[in-house]
Enzyme design. Structure first.
Site, PDB file in Angstrom:
ATOM      1  N   LYS A  18       2.548  -3.099   6.001  1.00 50.10           N
ATOM      2  CA  LYS A  18       2.731  -2.902   4.564  1.00 50.10           C
ATOM      3  C   LYS A  18       4.168  -2.473   4.259  1.00 50.10           C
ATOM      4  CE  LYS A  18      -1.199  -4.239   3.077  1.00 50.10           C
ATOM      5  NZ  LYS A  18      -1.330  -5.367   2.149  1.00 50.10           N
ATOM      6  N   SER A  60       0.850  -1.194   0.000  1.00 47.28           N
ATOM      7  CA  SER A  60       0.000   0.000   0.000  1.00 47.28           C
ATOM      8  C   SER A  60       0.880   1.237   0.000  1.00 47.28           C
ATOM      9  CB  SER A  60      -0.900   0.003   1.237  1.00 47.28           C
ATOM     10  OG  SER A  60      -1.481   1.281   1.447  1.00 47.28           O
ATOM     11  N   THR A  84     -12.714  -0.284  -3.159  1.00 45.28           N
ATOM     12  CA  THR A  84     -12.959  -1.679  -2.822  1.00 45.28           C
ATOM     13  C   THR A  84     -13.820  -1.773  -1.569  1.00 45.28           C
ATOM     14  OG1 THR A  84     -11.029  -1.897  -1.374  1.00 45.28           O
ATOM     15  CG2 THR A  84     -10.681  -2.266  -3.735  1.00 45.28           C
ATOM     16  N   TYR A 129      -1.674  -1.397   9.911  1.00 43.64           N
ATOM     17  CA  TYR A 129      -1.727  -1.665   8.470  1.00 43.64           C
ATOM     18  C   TYR A 129      -0.496  -1.076   7.779  1.00 43.64           C
ATOM     19  CZ  TYR A 129      -3.774  -1.902   3.765  1.00 43.64           C
ATOM     20  OH  TYR A 129      -4.021  -2.167   2.437  1.00 43.64           O
TER      21      TYR A 129
END
Length: 320
Positions: A211, A181, A242, A207
Site C-alpha cells: 500500500k 490504506s 467490509t 499489505y
C-alpha cells in the site's frame, strides 16, 4: 462549512477519530454535494468490484450517471452485485468483466479486449486487494500482494493508456485512482526485498508495504501520464466495515466494529476523485475524506530519488 484545517489535521494524526465513522461524520458537514448527472457520458472501470468498497464505488458512480465496468475474479458474484446495483438504480449502465489483476497475462488479455471495444475510457479505479495469510506466489513468480496491489495496476494503467488518453479533454482529464490504506503509514518503501522473500512473512506487513508502494506509484504514474491528459491520485478510505476487513483482520474488526465506517462512507472519496472538479486540477496527490493528506508524518521518512527509481524499475522489468 469546511472543517478548520487545524482540527482536520488533528483528527488525521490521532487516527482513531479521523479514520473512524466519527471523522467522516464531522468532515461530511463541509462536503459539497456532487451535481446529479456529473458523470453522464463517462465510462469508468473499477477493479475488485464484487463487494465491499468496490461495489460501493460502483453504486456511487452509477448514481452520478457513469457507465461502469465491474472487474471481478468471480463472475457469479460480480453478476449478483451488478443485479443489485441495477435494482437500486434502474437503467444503470453497469457491466461485468472477469480479470485476475494479480495475473499479468490476464491483465494483458483484458486490457486488449477493452482497447478493441472501447473508443475511450474516462476513469480507472484500482481497488482489488488481498491480505494473504502466508506468502503465496502467482504463476508468474510474484508475491501475491505485490502482484495485486502494484504490478497488476501498473500494467493495467499502462495497457489502457491509449483509451484513457482518448477519453481526456483539455477541461476534463481522465482519472486513475489507486485505493491505498492508512496502514501504509506503518511501512517504508521496500527496495531491497520487494517480493518479501526474506524474513518472517506477515500478510499485514505485506499489505502495508504494497500500500505504501501504491502511493509512491501514483506519484510516478502521475508524472508519466501528465502529457496525455490523465491525472493519477491515491487515497485511503479510513476504517470501513467490509467483508475483506472482517475476513482478513477478525480481531481488528471485533474491537473496532462500533467505530467502522459504512462501505459507502469508505468509498466516498473514491467517487469524489472521479467526479469532482478539484482533483481534476491536480495529480499525484494522496487523499482522505476529500482532502490532501501527507504521505509521511516525518519529513525524514520520505523516499529517496533512488528508492523511487527502484520501484519504477521493478514495475517496468516485471511487466515487460
Amino acid at each position: 462549512m469546511p472543517l478548520p484545517r487545524l482540527l482536520d489535521a488533528v483528527l488525521d494524526r490521532l487516527v482513531v477519530p479521523g479514520y473512524s465513522k466519527m471523522g467522516y461524520a464531522v468532515r461530511r458537514a463541509g462536503f459539497r454535494a456532487l451535481p446529479a448527472g456529473c458523470l453522464d457520458g463517462r465510462t469508468i472501470i473499477v477493479t475488485g468490484a464484487g463487494g465491499g468498497l468496490g461495489a460501493a464505488t460502483v453504486r456511487g458512480l452509477v448514481a452520478l450517471g457513469a457507465r461502469v465496468e465491474m472487474v471481478v475474479r468471480d463472475r457469479a458474484r460480480g453478476e449478483q452485485t451488478r443485479d443489485a446495483v441495477r435494482d437500486e438504480h434502474p437503467g444503470a449502465a453497469v457491466d461485468v468483466a472477469v480479470c485476475d489483476v494479480s495475473s499479468l497475462a490476464d491483465v494483458r488479455r483484458y486490457a486488449a479486449e477493452v482497447r478493441d471495444r472501447e473508443p475511450a475510457l474516462h476513469g480507472l479505479v484500482h481497488n482489488a486487494g488481498v491480505m494473504p495469510p502466508q506468502r503465496t506466489e502467482t504463476a508468474e513468480g510474484h508475491e501475491l500482494a505485490l502482484a495485486t496491489h502494484v504490478l497488476g495496476p501498473f500494467l493495467l494503467t499502462r495497457e489502457l493508456r491509449p483509451v484513457l488518453r482518448a477519453g481526456a479533454t483539455p477541461t476534463s482529464p481522465s482519472r486513475v485512482v489507486l485505493v491505498s490504506s492508512g496502514g501504509m503509514y506503518t511501512a517504508s518503501l521496500p527496495t531491497d526485498d520487494p517480493e518479501f522473500r526474506t524474513g518472517t512473512y506477515s500478510g499485514g506487513a505485506a499489505y502495508a508495504r504494497t500500500k505504501r508502494m501504491q502511493v509512491v506509484l501514483a506519484e510516478l504514474l502521475a508524472d508519466d501520464l501528465a502529457g496525455d491528459g490523465i491525472v493519477v491520485h491515491s487515497m485511503h478510505p479510513g476504517w470501513a466495515d467490509t467483508p475483506g476487513v472482517a475476513g482478513s483482520m477478525p480481531g481488528f474488526h471485533r474491537v473496532t466494529g462500533p467505530l467502522l465506517r459504512t462501505e459507502e462512507q469508505g468509498a466516498d472519496t473514491i467517487v469524489w476523485l472521479q467526479a469532482a472538479a478539484e482533483p481534476g486540477h491536480s495529480t499525484g496527490v494522496f487523499w482522505h475524506d476529500r482532502a490532501p493528506r501527507p504521505t509521511h508524518y516525518l519529513p525524514r521518512a520520505a523516499e529517496t530519488p533512488q528508492a523511487r527509481a527502484a520501484l519504477w524499475t521493478l514495475c517496468v522489468d516485471a511487466t515487460s
